[in-house]
Write an enzyme that holds these catalytic residues in place. Structure first.
Site, mmCIF file in Angstrom:
data_model
loop_
_atom_site.group_PDB
_atom_site.id
_atom_site.type_symbol
_atom_site.label_atom_id
_atom_site.label_comp_id
_atom_site.label_asym_id
_atom_site.label_seq_id
_atom_site.Cartn_x
_atom_site.Cartn_y
_atom_site.Cartn_z
ATOM 1 N N GLY A 22 0.810 -1.221 0.000
ATOM 2 C CA GLY A 22 0.000 0.000 0.000
ATOM 3 C C GLY A 22 0.838 1.263 0.000
ATOM 4 N N ASP A 61 6.058 -5.542 15.658
ATOM 5 C CA ASP A 61 4.794 -5.100 16.249
ATOM 6 C C ASP A 61 5.065 -3.774 16.954
ATOM 7 O OD1 ASP A 61 2.506 -4.633 17.687
ATOM 8 O OD2 ASP A 61 2.487 -6.567 18.728
ATOM 9 N N VAL A 62 4.468 -2.696 16.460
ATOM 10 C CA VAL A 62 4.779 -1.369 17.026
ATOM 11 C C VAL A 62 4.126 -1.142 18.386
ATOM 12 C CG1 VAL A 62 5.214 -0.304 14.781
ATOM 13 C CG2 VAL A 62 2.913 -0.170 15.774
ATOM 14 N N TYR A 146 -9.873 5.241 14.908
ATOM 15 C CA TYR A 146 -8.922 5.608 13.857
ATOM 16 C C TYR A 146 -8.816 7.133 13.759
ATOM 17 C CZ TYR A 146 -6.816 5.804 9.183
ATOM 18 O OH TYR A 146 -5.988 6.055 8.116
ATOM 19 N N LYS A 150 -5.523 9.439 14.498
ATOM 20 C CA LYS A 150 -4.879 10.260 13.464
ATOM 21 C C LYS A 150 -4.846 11.732 13.862
ATOM 22 C CE LYS A 150 -3.702 7.029 10.569
ATOM 23 N NZ LYS A 150 -2.306 6.798 10.184
HETATM 24 N N1 LIG Z 1 -5.832 3.829 2.510
HETATM 25 C C1 LIG Z 1 -6.322 5.007 2.802
HETATM 26 O O1 LIG Z 1 -7.340 5.455 2.266
HETATM 27 C C2 LIG Z 1 -5.594 5.876 3.796
HETATM 28 C C3 LIG Z 1 -6.056 7.180 3.977
HETATM 29 C C4 LIG Z 1 -5.415 7.995 4.886
HETATM 30 C C5 LIG Z 1 -4.331 7.518 5.600
HETATM 31 N N2 LIG Z 1 -3.901 6.249 5.416
HETATM 32 C C6 LIG Z 1 -2.746 5.823 6.212
HETATM 33 O O2 LIG Z 1 -1.669 5.435 5.384
HETATM 34 C C7 LIG Z 1 -0.854 4.489 6.089
HETATM 35 C C8 LIG Z 1 -0.672 3.263 5.237
HETATM 36 O O3 LIG Z 1 -1.952 2.663 5.051
HETATM 37 P P1 LIG Z 1 -2.340 1.686 3.889
HETATM 38 O O4 LIG Z 1 -3.654 2.108 3.374
HETATM 39 O O5 LIG Z 1 -1.207 1.508 2.950
HETATM 40 O O6 LIG Z 1 -2.615 0.382 4.771
HETATM 41 P P2 LIG Z 1 -2.089 -1.094 4.783
HETATM 42 O O7 LIG Z 1 -3.073 -1.833 5.609
HETATM 43 O O8 LIG Z 1 -1.775 -1.539 3.427
HETATM 44 O O9 LIG Z 1 -0.721 -0.962 5.617
HETATM 45 C C9 LIG Z 1 -0.703 -0.823 7.010
HETATM 46 C C10 LIG Z 1 0.643 -1.278 7.531
HETATM 47 O O10 LIG Z 1 0.591 -1.224 8.957
HETATM 48 C C11 LIG Z 1 1.162 -2.418 9.447
HETATM 49 N N3 LIG Z 1 0.661 -2.733 10.784
HETATM 50 C C12 LIG Z 1 -0.606 -2.980 11.180
HETATM 51 N N4 LIG Z 1 -0.623 -3.272 12.492
HETATM 52 C C13 LIG Z 1 0.646 -3.199 12.941
HETATM 53 C C14 LIG Z 1 1.282 -3.395 14.185
HETATM 54 N N5 LIG Z 1 0.604 -3.729 15.311
HETATM 55 N N6 LIG Z 1 2.635 -3.245 14.261
HETATM 56 C C15 LIG Z 1 3.319 -2.909 13.173
HETATM 57 N N7 LIG Z 1 2.808 -2.696 11.957
HETATM 58 C C16 LIG Z 1 1.467 -2.851 11.855
HETATM 59 C C17 LIG Z 1 0.788 -3.484 8.427
HETATM 60 O O11 LIG Z 1 1.622 -4.622 8.564
HETATM 61 C C18 LIG Z 1 1.014 -2.711 7.144
HETATM 62 O O12 LIG Z 1 2.363 -2.773 6.769
HETATM 63 C C19 LIG Z 1 -1.587 4.204 7.408
HETATM 64 O O13 LIG Z 1 -1.062 5.025 8.426
HETATM 65 C C20 LIG Z 1 -3.009 4.629 7.091
HETATM 66 O O14 LIG Z 1 -3.736 4.952 8.245
HETATM 67 C C21 LIG Z 1 -4.512 5.409 4.539
#
Ligand SMILES: NC(=O)c1ccc[n+]([C@@H]2O[C@H](COP(=O)([O-])OP(=O)(O)OC[C@H]3O[C@@H](n4cnc5c(N)ncnc54)[C@H](O)[C@@H]3O)[C@@H](O)[C@H]2O)c1
Length: 241
Positions: A22, A61-62, A146, A150
């Site tokens: 992502g 795991d963060v 969420y 954020k």
């Molecule tokens: N997709 C959207 O529409 C969107 C919009 C705004 C912000 N975001 C933000 O962008 C960032 C990336 O999101 P994405 O859409 O690519 O999501 P995604 O689900 O593809 O990626 C999320 C990542 O977080 C990791 N993760 C989850 N739980 C974890 C934990 N306990 N410890 C460590 N890592 C953990 C996952 O392994 C993954 O690598 C995130 O912060 C998300 O909130 C996404």
């Protein structure tokens, strides 16, 4: 391609939460294309197969402070930290225990990584880019944890920017609009929601992960040398309507 005009040769970037192809993965690929050595992490045992041979990968795991500190200790240098790890479960965030867990991953997890890498970032006079969201500023009835997390990330960005300016560390954030990734897959099963986002977004579409990388590379680069504590929306205009 986004980021192609930036040069991060000789620098090390760590992208936390880049395992699922992502936004984090797109950012990691762009830093590598711009010359950086890139380390990525994720909750899964292995990254997206496309990236398996491309990056040094650590399952992390963060929510585990000791694990985050141990990971940070393995890194010879850190010039750039991007905090992308986050979870959300639409419709399930009114349960108090899960609400706490979302905050622990998204907000405290970002802080844990920043705190653990603070010495390395100070040594490098580096930069942090946190990933916020439109939901930092707008209410979300189905994702209250969420959104709270954020909003916290945006506030944390401001506070760390002030605290660590004296160390030469810049701390900024990017607030993506609605992006097509695994995280948004559940919401995208709702046709009315998909159409509503498109209707409100002046550019008339959902974003792709690659749409986010330019702002992240910019904030991490010397082009943003006098920017700290800010949060850039990258949202096709969603937030100005
Ligand atoms: N997709 C959207 O529409 C969107 C919009 C705004 C912000 N975001 C933000 O962008 C960032 C990336 O999101 P994405 O859409 O690519 O999501 P995604 O689900 O593809 O990626 C999320 C990542 O977080 C990791 N993760 C989850 N739980 C974890 C934990 N306990 N410890 C460590 N890592 C953990 C996952 O392994 C993954 O690598 C995130 O912060 C998300 O909130 C996404």
């Amino acid at each position: 391609m986004p980021g192609a005009s930036f040069d991060f040769g000789g620098l090390t970037a760590v992208v936390v939460g880049a395992s699922r192809g992502g936004i984090g993965a797109a950012i990691a690929r762009a830093f590598q294309d711009a010359g950086a050595e890139v380390h990525i992490t994720g909750a899964e045992p292995s990254p997206d197969p496309v990236d398996a041979d491309r990056f040094a990968y650590t399952q992390l795991d963060v929510t585990d402070t000791e694990a985050v500190r141990a990971f940070a200790a393995t890194l010879p240098r850190v010039d750039i930290l991007v905090n992308c790890a986050a979870i959300t479960r639409r419709g399930e965030e009114m349960a108090p225990d899960f609400f706490s867990h979302v905050l622990d991953v998204n907000l405290t997890g970002s802080f844990r990584c920043a705190e653990a890498m603070h010495p390395a970032l100070k040594a490098a006079k580096g930069a942090i880019v946190n990933i916020a969201s439109m939901y930092a500023r707008f209410g979300s009835p189905r994702n209250p944890a969420y959104g709270s997390s954020k909003a916290g990330v945006e506030q944390l960005t401001k506070s760390l920017a002030i605290a660590w300016a004296q160390d030469g560390i810049r701390v900024n954030a990017v607030a993506p609009g609605f992006i097509v990734t695994e995280q948004s897959a559940r919401a995208r099963q709702d046709p009315a929601f998909v159409a509503g986002v498109e209707a409100r977004t002046p550019m008339g579409r959902w974003g792709q992960p690659g749409d986010i990388v330019g702002a992240v590379l910019f904030l991490a680069s010397p082009a943003a040398a006098f920017m700290t504590g800010t949060c850039l929306p990258v949202d096709g205009g969603y937030s100005v309507v």
